[in-house]
Design a protein around this motif. Sequence first.
Motif, mmCIF file in Angstrom:
data_model
loop_
_atom_site.group_PDB
_atom_site.id
_atom_site.type_symbol
_atom_site.label_atom_id
_atom_site.label_comp_id
_atom_site.label_asym_id
_atom_site.label_seq_id
_atom_site.Cartn_x
_atom_site.Cartn_y
_atom_site.Cartn_z
ATOM 1 N N PRO A 5 0.810 -1.221 0.000
ATOM 2 C CA PRO A 5 0.000 0.000 0.000
ATOM 3 C C PRO A 5 0.844 1.273 0.000
ATOM 4 O O PRO A 5 1.972 1.288 0.489
ATOM 5 N N ILE A 6 0.265 2.295 -0.554
ATOM 6 C CA ILE A 6 0.816 3.647 -0.463
ATOM 7 C C ILE A 6 0.192 4.249 0.788
ATOM 8 O O ILE A 6 -1.031 4.278 0.926
ATOM 9 N N ILE A 7 1.031 4.705 1.698
ATOM 10 C CA ILE A 7 0.561 5.276 2.966
ATOM 11 C C ILE A 7 0.595 6.794 2.856
ATOM 12 O O ILE A 7 1.642 7.368 2.534
ATOM 13 N N ILE A 8 -0.530 7.432 3.142
ATOM 14 C CA ILE A 8 -0.602 8.891 3.131
ATOM 15 C C ILE A 8 -1.012 9.347 4.524
ATOM 16 O O ILE A 8 -2.079 8.968 5.022
ATOM 17 N N VAL A 9 -0.135 10.141 5.154
ATOM 18 C CA VAL A 9 -0.379 10.649 6.501
ATOM 19 C C VAL A 9 -0.530 12.157 6.397
ATOM 20 O O VAL A 9 0.446 12.876 6.156
ATOM 21 N N ASP A 10 -1.764 12.618 6.536
ATOM 22 C CA ASP A 10 -2.057 14.052 6.387
ATOM 23 C C ASP A 10 -3.377 14.330 7.080
ATOM 24 O O ASP A 10 -4.344 13.594 6.885
ATOM 25 N N ASP A 11 -3.420 15.381 7.877
ATOM 26 C CA ASP A 11 -4.648 15.702 8.605
ATOM 27 C C ASP A 11 -5.656 16.485 7.770
ATOM 28 O O ASP A 11 -6.771 16.719 8.213
ATOM 29 N N ASP A 12 -5.305 16.856 6.557
ATOM 30 C CA ASP A 12 -6.199 17.623 5.689
ATOM 31 C C ASP A 12 -6.945 16.675 4.751
ATOM 32 O O ASP A 12 -6.337 16.099 3.831
ATOM 33 N N PRO A 13 -8.263 16.496 4.953
ATOM 34 C CA PRO A 13 -9.003 15.551 4.109
ATOM 35 C C PRO A 13 -9.013 15.954 2.638
ATOM 36 O O PRO A 13 -9.048 15.084 1.764
ATOM 37 N N ASP A 14 -8.979 17.253 2.345
ATOM 38 C CA ASP A 14 -8.939 17.686 0.944
ATOM 39 C C ASP A 14 -7.651 17.240 0.264
ATOM 40 O O ASP A 14 -7.675 16.759 -0.876
ATOM 41 N N ASP A 15 -6.515 17.373 0.954
ATOM 42 C CA ASP A 15 -5.243 16.919 0.389
ATOM 43 C C ASP A 15 -5.253 15.416 0.171
ATOM 44 O O ASP A 15 -4.801 14.925 -0.871
ATOM 45 N N ARG A 16 -5.780 14.668 1.137
ATOM 46 C CA ARG A 16 -5.850 13.208 0.985
ATOM 47 C C ARG A 16 -6.691 12.840 -0.231
ATOM 48 O O ARG A 16 -6.307 11.965 -1.016
ATOM 49 N N ASP A 17 -7.835 13.513 -0.400
ATOM 50 C CA ASP A 17 -8.711 13.231 -1.545
ATOM 51 C C ASP A 17 -8.022 13.545 -2.873
ATOM 52 O O ASP A 17 -8.154 12.795 -3.838
ATOM 53 N N ILE A 18 -7.301 14.655 -2.912
ATOM 54 C CA ILE A 18 -6.584 15.035 -4.139
ATOM 55 C C ILE A 18 -5.531 13.982 -4.484
ATOM 56 O O ILE A 18 -5.426 13.539 -5.635
#
Length: 139
Positions: A5-18
């Motif tokens: 898996p690609i792990i994305i750690v970010d508290d901004d849901p918009d950035d995660r969605d992008i």
Amino acid sequence: MTKGPIIIVDDDPDDRDIYAEIIRDMGIPNQIRFFNGGQECLQYLSTTTEQPFVILSDINMPRMNGLEFKEKIQADEYLRQKGIPFVFISTNAHPSTVRKAHILSVQGYFMKPASMGTIRTMLTKIFDYWELCKHINNV
């Protein structure tokens, strides 16, 4: 593409969605796992049998910032042995923060791009590099 898996750690849901939208549009088949912060990602990394392909992490997050998250990985023998490529993508480019990140052995530090096209270019370069580079995930 290398499995895991690609792990994305970010508290901004918009950035995660992008990021997710661009990764899907790129045709990358890897699962994407999202975490709001380092603490919940540490719990996952400590208990999973999966070998993640790469960790993409923000720096500026509440409770545990990205540098603290990376410090915890470096301090944990089991997590360090996993050898997961770790890349920061952040709006914070202060020289002392960049220096601290590299002292913690990150494999990349990028400014968060402002456009979808630039994000796609950045992710393509990151994923292409780690696909070609010999490391724990593809030997």
